[in-house]
Scaffold this motif. Structure first.
Motif, short mmCIF file in Angstrom:
data_model
loop_
_atom_site.label_atom_id
_atom_site.label_comp_id
_atom_site.label_asym_id
_atom_site.label_seq_id
_atom_site.Cartn_x
_atom_site.Cartn_y
_atom_site.Cartn_z
N GLN A 165 -20.00 20.77 -5.29
CA GLN A 165 -21.26 21.27 -5.83
C GLN A 165 -22.42 20.95 -4.89
O GLN A 165 -23.29 21.78 -4.67
CB GLN A 165 -21.53 20.63 -7.19
N ILE A 166 -22.39 19.71 -4.38
CA ILE A 166 -23.44 19.30 -3.46
C ILE A 166 -23.45 20.21 -2.24
O ILE A 166 -24.50 20.70 -1.81
CB ILE A 166 -23.25 17.82 -3.04
N GLU A 206 -19.20 14.78 -13.04
CA GLU A 206 -20.42 15.59 -13.17
C GLU A 206 -20.69 16.41 -11.92
O GLU A 206 -20.19 17.52 -11.77
CB GLU A 206 -21.62 14.73 -13.53
N CYS A 207 -21.48 15.87 -11.00
CA CYS A 207 -21.83 16.64 -9.81
C CYS A 207 -20.92 16.20 -8.67
O CYS A 207 -21.09 15.12 -8.12
CB CYS A 207 -23.29 16.39 -9.46
N ASP A 208 -19.95 17.04 -8.32
CA ASP A 208 -19.01 16.60 -7.28
C ASP A 208 -19.43 17.09 -5.90
O ASP A 208 -20.43 17.80 -5.74
CB ASP A 208 -17.57 17.01 -7.62
N GLY A 218 -23.18 11.73 -7.86
CA GLY A 218 -23.39 12.95 -7.09
C GLY A 218 -24.80 13.51 -7.22
O GLY A 218 -25.41 13.93 -6.24
N LYS A 219 -25.28 13.51 -8.48
CA LYS A 219 -26.61 14.09 -8.72
C LYS A 219 -27.69 13.34 -7.95
O LYS A 219 -28.51 13.96 -7.27
CB LYS A 219 -26.92 13.99 -10.22
N THR A 227 -24.86 23.59 -3.14
CA THR A 227 -26.31 23.58 -3.29
C THR A 227 -27.01 23.52 -1.94
O THR A 227 -27.96 24.26 -1.68
CB THR A 227 -26.75 22.35 -4.13
N LEU A 278 -27.53 14.09 -4.29
CA LEU A 278 -28.14 15.37 -3.94
C LEU A 278 -29.66 15.23 -3.85
O LEU A 278 -30.29 15.74 -2.92
CB LEU A 278 -27.74 16.42 -4.97
#
Lengths: 363, 137
Positions: B78-79, B73-75, B50-51, B82, B54
């Motif tokens: 979250q994306i 972590e970054c799902d 995910g990170k 952001t 992004l």
């Protein structure tokens, strides 16, 4: 209502009074003064003795009974009684009664407590089962995506190159199996949603005739391919305020069910509606093997499948009717069936006609 | 102009290469989608984290983005959050592809954010492609 104390005093009070009165009368009327006096004193002693005995008995009789009644109440309220507070000096039968009740209450209380614990445990297990099932079906969705995706991709021969007949045949078999698996996963997830009360409903005005015609059109091709005569009998058209997708799901399950039970030759499935003042009833009728009386009550239970080993093995998750029942209930209706063996089965479900629908047409 | 070329590409199912980013932690799924896009003559970037996804969205211009929701972590949520803050224009390129159950309310919410589509795994790959194409226009 009369209390034991009152009853005892009434009986023994009158008795002692009569004894004393007879003694007194005797004293007044007798010639023998000395004898009369003795009788008078004697009757006085007897009657006052009776009086005190009554007092004693009354006290020892009522106290334990009152205490027993209190403890019974305590037990019925809490399923539990506090420790013995009664001394052993009272009337022995009552003490025994007390003791026996205490023993019984303790045993029953323990059993109830155990049952309560067991119930909690079962609830916990059921919750975990539900969570597990939903986790599993969720985890199953991920691997089935590449399976179905690559099947679809392989079938695109213009992109993937040509397959020979044997390969195509094999691919078709995989395709059919994976679609069944996919349906099974969907069913399990659906049943879970219903179990958890998380079934989403989108209500709108649904016209019974439209709905039935759509269903008919959707299922006619597959019925034709299986040589099943799909019929439609439109009753009076009316509209319900309900979820047409969910109703279609019910129809789809009921029709799929019917398709696997009708005879291979001259199978007939009939869809229709009936109408009364408050409900609109939909039905799916087949001329299949029918369902025995003793199996009918189990038919909506999860994973239950009518044993048709004598005729034909039925495939499926065993969740179809459970899902139907869940959806119908969520939509505020009822589902039931009429069936006689070898003559066919009709599944009915009704939905309430909403009267407050008018203000919801134009939100 | 761009729109027109897209309509043509849709009707003929040919040419007008799209550059597509696929963000999903499941490698089999990203491979499936990228193969299919590749065979269908589109450019495809795959990322299983995910990170990184992004970062790529921020630094590159893609025509269309396929986004998984549940990732370590970054799902996906979250994306989306952001991007909503930093670059809301990217949202309309996103097609969500998830195995999680998303109810109608969630779908509505995603739509309101401008997200192009919301698909459930397993998805029909033709439908996915048509969504990807739609999101790029």
């Amino acid at each position: 209502m009369i209390r034991i104390k009152q009853a005892l005093f009434l009986i023994f009070g009158i008795t002692s009074f009569i004894i004393f009165y007879i003694g007194f009368l005797n004293f007044l009327t007798t010639q023998d003064n000395e004898m009369g006096l003795i009788i008078l004193i004697f009757s006085g002693i007897v009657s006052s003795g009776t009086f005190f005995a009554t007092f004693y008995i009354a006290n020892h009789l009522t106290k334990p009974i009152e205490s027993l009644a209190k403890r019974m109440k305590e037990f019925s309220e809490n399923n539990f009684i506090s420790k013995n507070s009664l001394d052993d000096k009272g009337i022995s039968e009552l003490t025994a009664l007390h003791k026996n009740f205490e023993d019984m209450a303790q045993k029953v209380g323990n059993t109830l407590e155990k049952e309560k614990q067991l119930n909690l445990k079962l609830k916990e297990m059921d919750k975990r089962k539900t969570e597990f099932m939903s986790m599993i079906s969720h985890e199953l969705k991920t691997p089935i995506m590449p399976i179905m995706g690559y099947i679809q991709l392989l079938k695109k021969q213009e992109l993937m190159g040509n397959l020979n007949e044997k390969q195509l045949d094999a691919l078709n078999e995989i395709s059919i199996a994976s679609e069944k698996l996919q349906k099974l996963i969907q069913d399990v997830l659906m049943a879970q949603k219903i179990d958890l009360g998380k079934l989403s409903i989108n209500k709108e005005i649904v016209d019974s005739k439209d709905l039935l015609e759509k269903t008919f059109k959707a299922f006619n091709p597959i019925c034709e391919s299986k040589n099943i005569d799909l019929k439609m009998s439109l009753g009076q058209t009316s509209s319900v305020y309900s979820d047409s997708d969910r109703i279609s799901q019910i129809f789809s399950n009921l029709i799929s069910n019917a398709m696997s039970f009708v005879p291979k030759q001259k199978g007939i499935i009939e869809l229709g509606t009936k109408d009364d003042n408050e409900h609109i009833t939909f039905f799916v009728r087949d001329n299949g093997v029918g369902i025995a009386k003793e199996q009918q009550k189990n038919i909506f239970k999860k994973f239950y499948q009518v044993d048709t080993s004598s005729t034909r093995k039925k495939e499926g998750s065993g969740l179809g009717l459970t899902i139907c029942e869940g959806i119908v209930k969520t939509l505020g209706g009822k589902i039931w069936l009429k069936s006689s063996e070898n003559k066919g089965t009709t599944f009915f479900f009704n939905l309430p006609k909403a009267k407050i629908q008018v203000d919801k047409i134009h939100p | 102009m761009k729109k027109m070329s897209k309509t043509i590409s849709k009707s003929t199912k040919q040419k007008s290469r799209l550059s597509v980013l696929i963000v999903d932690d499941n490698e089999q799924i990203t491979k499936l989608i990228s193969s299919f896009l590749d065979y269908s003559n589109h450019d495809c970037t795959v990322v299983n984290d995910g990170k990184e996804g992004l970062e790529l969205i921020k630094t590159n211009q893609y025509d269309s983005i396929v986004l998984d929701l549940a990732m370590p972590e970054c799902d996906g949520h979250q994306i989306i959050k952001t991007l909503q803050k930093d670059d809301p224009d990217q949202l309309k390129k996103i097609t969500i592809l998830t195995a999680s159950n998303i109810n109608d309310d969630a779908v509505k919410k995603f739509k309101e954010l401008g997200i192009s589509g919301c698909l459930q795994k397993p998805v029909d790959i033709d439908q996915l492609l048509s969504n990807i194409t739609k999101a790029s226009s």
